[in-house]
Design an enzyme around this catalytic site. Sequence first.
Site, short mmCIF file in Angstrom:
data_model
loop_
_atom_site.label_atom_id
_atom_site.label_comp_id
_atom_site.label_asym_id
_atom_site.label_seq_id
_atom_site.Cartn_x
_atom_site.Cartn_y
_atom_site.Cartn_z
N TYR A 146 -49.78 -3.74 -17.91
CA TYR A 146 -51.00 -3.16 -17.34
C TYR A 146 -51.91 -2.66 -18.46
O TYR A 146 -53.11 -2.95 -18.49
CB TYR A 146 -50.61 -2.02 -16.40
CG TYR A 146 -51.75 -1.30 -15.74
CD1 TYR A 146 -52.61 -1.95 -14.87
CD2 TYR A 146 -51.95 0.05 -15.98
CE1 TYR A 146 -53.65 -1.26 -14.26
CE2 TYR A 146 -52.98 0.74 -15.36
CZ TYR A 146 -53.83 0.08 -14.50
OH TYR A 146 -54.85 0.76 -13.90
N ASP A 169 -61.22 -7.56 0.34
CA ASP A 169 -59.86 -7.41 -0.15
C ASP A 169 -59.10 -8.67 0.26
O ASP A 169 -59.64 -9.52 0.98
CB ASP A 169 -59.21 -6.14 0.44
CG ASP A 169 -58.14 -5.56 -0.48
OD1 ASP A 169 -58.32 -4.45 -1.00
OD2 ASP A 169 -57.12 -6.25 -0.70
N GLN A 203 -56.74 2.48 -3.23
CA GLN A 203 -56.89 3.94 -3.25
C GLN A 203 -58.33 4.35 -3.58
O GLN A 203 -58.89 5.22 -2.92
CB GLN A 203 -55.94 4.49 -4.32
CG GLN A 203 -55.51 5.90 -4.10
CD GLN A 203 -54.91 6.49 -5.37
OE1 GLN A 203 -54.75 5.80 -6.38
NE2 GLN A 203 -54.56 7.75 -5.32
N ASP A 216 -59.92 -13.54 -2.00
CA ASP A 216 -58.90 -13.54 -3.05
C ASP A 216 -59.64 -13.60 -4.38
O ASP A 216 -60.28 -14.59 -4.70
CB ASP A 216 -57.99 -14.77 -2.87
CG ASP A 216 -56.96 -14.88 -3.97
OD1 ASP A 216 -56.99 -14.06 -4.92
OD2 ASP A 216 -56.12 -15.81 -3.90
N GLY A 226 -61.29 -5.35 -3.80
CA GLY A 226 -60.13 -4.45 -3.80
C GLY A 226 -60.45 -3.20 -3.00
O GLY A 226 -59.98 -2.10 -3.32
N1 SER Z 1 -52.66 5.41 -12.22
C1 SER Z 1 -52.39 4.26 -13.02
C2 SER Z 1 -50.95 3.95 -13.04
O1 SER Z 1 -50.17 4.87 -12.97
C3 SER Z 1 -52.87 4.47 -14.42
O2 SER Z 1 -54.16 3.97 -14.52
O3 SER Z 1 -50.59 2.83 -13.18
#
Ligand code: SER
Length: 317
Positions: free
Chosen positions: A141, A36, A14, A51, A10
Site C-alpha cells: 500500500y 463504486d 469510508q 469498475d 469509490g
Molecule cells: N488508514 C490507512 C490504513 O490503515 C492508512 O492510510 O491502511
Amino acid sequence: MSNSRILVIGACGQVGTELVENLADKFGRDRVIASDIRDEANFDVPYLRLDVLDRNGVRQAVIDHEITEVYHLAAMLSATAEQKPDLGWQLNMDSLFNVLDLAKEGILKKIFWPSSIAVFGPTTPRQSTPQRTIIEPTTVYGISKQAGERWCEYYHDRWGVDVRSIRYPGLIGWKSLPGGGTTDYAVDIYHQALASGNYECFLNADTSLPMMYMSDAVKATMDIMQAPADQIKIRSSYNISAMSFNPDEVANSIRDHISDFGITYKPDFRQEIAGNWPASIDDQEARQDWGWSHSYDLDAMTTDMLENLAKLLKATD
Ligand code: SER
C-alpha cells in the site's frame, strides 16, 4: 463549469460516503455522481456502477456524464494489500493512470487522489514527520501511494494536470465502516465500546499514530480542491494532521463516557505495519499554502462518535 459534473469513484467507502453528501450540499445534487464497484448503493445523488480498472468504462462514463472533476478514492488499504500484494498494486496504480490519462487528454480538469501516512517507513523520522524526508515504505500500500505521488507530480509538471492530493492519516467516522486498514482499530473500538463494553486490540497499547476525524478529512479534501491552483505548491501530496494517539489513550477517552470500558491487547501482523509509520505529522505547508486547519481533538471526537453511534444503535434496535 455550468454543465460539468463531479464524479466520486469509490463512493461507498469510508471517505466517499461522507464526501458525496458534502459535495452534493455544496454544489447541488444534479452536479454530483457517486460510483463504486457495487451493483447498487443508497445515495441522494445519481449512482453509477463503475469498475475503476475498466479503462474504457471510466472514460465513457466521464464523457457521457460531462464529468470535469474526479475524486478518485478507490483503493486497497494497507492490511488487505499485504494479503493480496499483486491485486493491491494493480488496483492502486492502474486506476490512478486511468484517471490521470483523462486529465492529460484535457477531458478532466481537476483530480483529487489521496495518498497516506503509509508512504513513510522505518527510516523516516517518527515524530513530527516532515513533508520532505526519507520515504522508504515497506508495505505494498505504501509503495503504491509513494509511486502514485511521484506520478501525480510528473503529470502536473509535464502535462499541466491539475491533480491535488493529501496524505490521509488514520480516519475515524461513524457513518460507514472502514475496511482493511491498520488504523481501523480506532473505529472498531467505539463500536465495541457500545456493543459489549470491551475491545480486543490488534495493536499494542503504546502504538501512537496520526489520526483525524472524518469531518476534518472531508473538509481538507474539499478545501484543497477549492483552493486557487497557484496556492497548491506541492503536486505530489501534502502532509496533513489533526491529532495523534495510541490505543491506551483512546480507551481512556472512552472511559470518560463508559467508565468500565475494558481493553485487551493481542497484536497481530498489523502491529509491524503501524510500528513503521509516523507517530505524528508536521503539516505546516498545508496550513500555509491553502489554509488547512482541523477542528476535532481526541476527546471531542470520542464524544461525537459515541453520541452518533448510540443513536444509530437505538434506531436499529
Ligand atoms: N488508514 C490507512 C490504513 O490503515 C492508512 O492510510 O491502511
